[in-house]
Design an enzyme around this catalytic site. Structure first.
Site, PDB file in Angstrom:
ATOM      1  N   CYS A   2       0.838  -1.193   0.000  1.00  0.00           N
ATOM      2  CA  CYS A   2       0.000   0.000   0.000  1.00  0.00           C
ATOM      3  C   CYS A   2       0.875   1.245   0.000  1.00  0.00           C
ATOM      4  CB  CYS A   2      -0.888   0.016   1.240  1.00  0.00           C
ATOM      5  SG  CYS A   2      -1.882  -1.473   1.444  1.00  0.00           S
ATOM      6  N   LEU A  51      -3.236  -1.746  -2.256  1.00  0.00           N
ATOM      7  CA  LEU A  51      -3.082  -2.844  -3.209  1.00  0.00           C
ATOM      8  C   LEU A  51      -3.534  -4.094  -2.467  1.00  0.00           C
ATOM      9  CD1 LEU A  51      -1.999  -3.886  -5.981  1.00  0.00           C
ATOM     10  CD2 LEU A  51       0.186  -4.260  -4.844  1.00  0.00           C
ATOM     11  N   GLY A  78       2.717  -3.189   3.960  1.00  0.00           N
ATOM     12  CA  GLY A  78       3.590  -4.335   4.186  1.00  0.00           C
ATOM     13  C   GLY A  78       2.851  -5.650   4.194  1.00  0.00           C
ATOM     14  N   GLU A  79       3.521  -6.646   4.752  1.00  0.00           N
ATOM     15  CA  GLU A  79       2.973  -7.998   4.813  1.00  0.00           C
ATOM     16  C   GLU A  79       3.592  -8.706   6.012  1.00  0.00           C
ATOM     17  OE1 GLU A  79      -0.021  -9.663   3.246  1.00  0.00           O
ATOM     18  OE2 GLU A  79       1.017  -8.433   1.759  1.00  0.00           O
ATOM     19  N   SER A 377      11.401 -12.435  -5.040  1.00  0.00           N
ATOM     20  CA  SER A 377      12.653 -12.057  -5.697  1.00  0.00           C
ATOM     21  C   SER A 377      13.843 -12.380  -4.795  1.00  0.00           C
ATOM     22  CB  SER A 377      12.613 -10.557  -6.030  1.00  0.00           C
ATOM     23  OG  SER A 377      13.769 -10.148  -6.714  1.00  0.00           O
TER      24      SER A 377
END
Length: 614
Positions: A2, A51, A78-79, A377
């Protein structure tokens, strides 16, 4: 992921300032195209762009919770990768949940543990909580600096945002750069001193730091760092622990309510993530995993092998896709797109960057976003395991090893700015500050001390620069990128593994290679490290040279003020080869330097930056 932004002022009623917060929030639209919301009361305003990745319907922000009569409001970028572990623990402590999002779990973590909540988190995050009971703002950033958090103090106001552009959208903030900012750009750029925002007055919460802002003022502290301890595990146990920690990090980061893919270059790091992800997808009945790589138009014709890039990625990618049955997407960028995205890369980052290393990534992430929302990644493996060439020189030299160009940089400046900036002294001071901050083992001396300092330099500077680039370019494409090698548990463990173990079998990242035996095919497992690909196409050199020549013809360009005219002319005449060493890193030279200087012009022009020479 976000975009977040906010404004706190204990001397103003901010509810009537929602239009300003709308403008600040709208600057972050690329970070969160799925939802937008602004909240405020009395002395605080929050803005959020979302998002949606987890709990699509229930994860809207700003999110408020009233607990035992007190109200708390959060905005979060974040996550969390230990969401369910935390949810279980918090339920046992009496908390109830209405949603499945990690945002709600994070908010309840703050309610339960206050500022100590960060010690319980495994994830990537930058967030702010308004604590109504205590009448204060609490904000924190993840341990390795994957997610950004910029702020400034202007009069009685505290302003913050995921990106600098959100702060600059406030009418009281002017885009200025002083001698310190210019020393960062020309002495250290495109990296920057941890905590600085380059623009005058704008700072960034350093990785592993938190802050409170209240009527008592601003308080900032560090909540985490690597700790140096004697490594007592056997070699076999070390290998097993590295394998276990890495596998757990990848598996945790595959959790999502939207499609997930991986970057795949055929190198060790991205291949390791891909192998574990593919196995997990197979087990969960989600196969095939989709993988993505980037290449340059006519790279097969113009590729130039070097000590840093001995071979092309293509054959190695094919080996991986065949071995793990992935659906692979090879994205080939044209030289025109590569050049055309250079200006936008500056606007996405709010700063001059790594030239085509940035612009190609921005384009690449947009290609991935056509079908996916989340990708994994391989950043950070080289910094924590010692993969870069400068870890393996005969003696550990002094100074930032990715930047041996200070003398050349100084010559590029005009005489007056050489005197005003004193780059050599500035760069050396920043280097020495980091060495002094390094957590050493008691009695550690000589090469062991120097090597530990080198790892710390890489973690604080080079790694954060690459994470900064990855965040801005991916979020500029509204794509969430996760980085399993930045799992703090893995970083903590690897920090204390002796160099001889890390270099098992006399190979760079040898301990990681050993840990991945049986997971990766042998030829991938022992492939020599190769950096992010770059173009060698003459059309790219021509394109960026024409761009800088056009800028040179503009009499009001800031480059005429800052740079030596003869040096600039010579740089263009030689297509960058007059600058003898890479400007930054291993490969940023020649046309990449030309593009970087053009990006500096673009930055000044697009942001209408004034130079404060005081």
């Amino acid at each position: 992921m976000c975009g977040i932004t906010g404004w706190v002022d204990f001397k103003k009623q901010l509810v009537q300032e929602k239009q300003t917060m709308d403008r600040m929030t709208d600057t972050l639209s690329k970070r969160g195209p799925d939802d937008s919301n602004v909240w405020g009361e009395h002395h605080v305003l929050f803005g959020h762009k979302r998002l949606a990745v987890v709990d699509i319907e229930g994860g809207r922000q700003p999110m408020a919770c009233t607990y035992k009569g007190d109200t708390y409001t959060i905005i979060y970028n974040g996550e969390l990768y230990n969401t369910e572990d935390l949810r279980k623990e918090l339920r046992a402590r009496g908390h109830q949940f209405e949603r499945t999002s990690d945002t709600e779990v994070l908010l309840h973590s703050y309610i339960e543990w206050q500022e100590d909540c960060v010690d319980h988190l495994n994830g990537i995050f930058a967030f702010a909580v308004w604590d109504e009971k205590r009448n204060l703002l609490f904000a924190a950033r993840d341990r390795l600096g994957v997610k950004p958090f910029f702020y400034t103090k202007e009069g009685s106001s505290f302003l913050f945002g995921s990106e600098i552009k959100a702060i600059l959208a406030h009418p009281d903030i002017k885009a200025r750069v002083d001698r310190t900012g210019l020393s960062e750009i020309f002495g250290l750029g495109p990296s920057r001193t941890p905590g600085t925002g380059i623009f005058k007055g704008i700072k960034e919460i350093r990785p592993a730091h938190a802050l409170t802002f209240s009527k008592d003022g601003l308080n900032i502290w560090r909540y985490w760092n690597v700790e140096s301890e004697k490594h007592t595990d056997s070699f076999d146990d070390t290998v097993a622990n590295v394998r276990s920690l890495f596998q757990d990090a990848v598996t945790r980061q595959l959790v999502s309510d939207v499609p997930v893919c991986t970057f795949l270059s055929g190198g060790l790091d991205s291949s390791a993530i891909t192998a574990i992800a593919a196995g997990h997808f197979e087990k969960e009945g989600k196969a095939p995993l989709h993988t993505y790589s980037i290449d340059y138009e006519e790279n097969d014709k113009y590729f130039q092998a070097s000590a840093f890039q001995p071979n092309d990625d293509g054959p190695w990618i094919e080996k991986m896709t065949e071995a793990f049955g992935t659906t692979h997407h090879k994205c080939v960028i044209s030289q025109k797109d590569l050049v055309d995205h250079l200006e936008e890369a500056v606007l996405v980052k709010d700063l001059p960057g790594m030239a085509d290393v940035d612009s190609s990534l921005l384009w690449f992430c947009r290609e991935i976003k056509k079908d996916f929302v989340v990708s994994l990644s391989g950043e950070c493996a080289d910094e924590i395991f010692g993969g870069y060439p400068w870890f393996h020189t005969a003696d550990v030299e002094s100074g930032f090893p990715w930047m041996r160009s200070t003398e050349e940089r100084i010559k590029l400046l005009s005489d007056s700015w050489q005197k005003k900036l004193n780059l050599k002294e500035y760069v050396n001071a920043k280097y020495e500050e980091t060495l002094a901050e390094t957590p050493l083992l008691d009695g550690e001396t000589g090469v062991d001390k120097a090597r530990r300092q080198l790892f710390y330099l890489n973690m604080l500077w080079f790694m954060t620069n690459l994470l900064d680039r990855k965040d801005r370019m991916s979020m500029g494409a509204s794509l969430e990128v996760r980085v399993p090698f930045a799992d703090h548990r893995l970083v903590e463990y690897v920090w204390n593994i002796p160099w001889e173990m890390k270099m098992h079998d006399n190979r760079e990242k040898g301990i990681l290679r050993k840990a991945l035996e049986g997971i990766l095919p042998d030829d991938i497992l022992y492939r020599k490290k190769s950096p992010y690909p770059k173009t060698h196409h003459p059309e790219y050199t021509k394109g960026v040279s024409e761009w800088l020549k056009t800028i040179r013809s503009q009499k009001d360009s800031v480059l005429h003020t800052l740079l030596d005219r003869k040096q600039l002319d010579q740089l263009l005449e030689t297509e960058g080869s007059s600058f003898k060493v890479p400007w930054f890193g291993q490969l940023m030279k020649g046309p990449q330097l030309i593009a970087h200087l053009a990006q500096i012009h673009t930055w000044f022009e697009a942001y209408r930056i004034d130079i404060d020479e005081r």
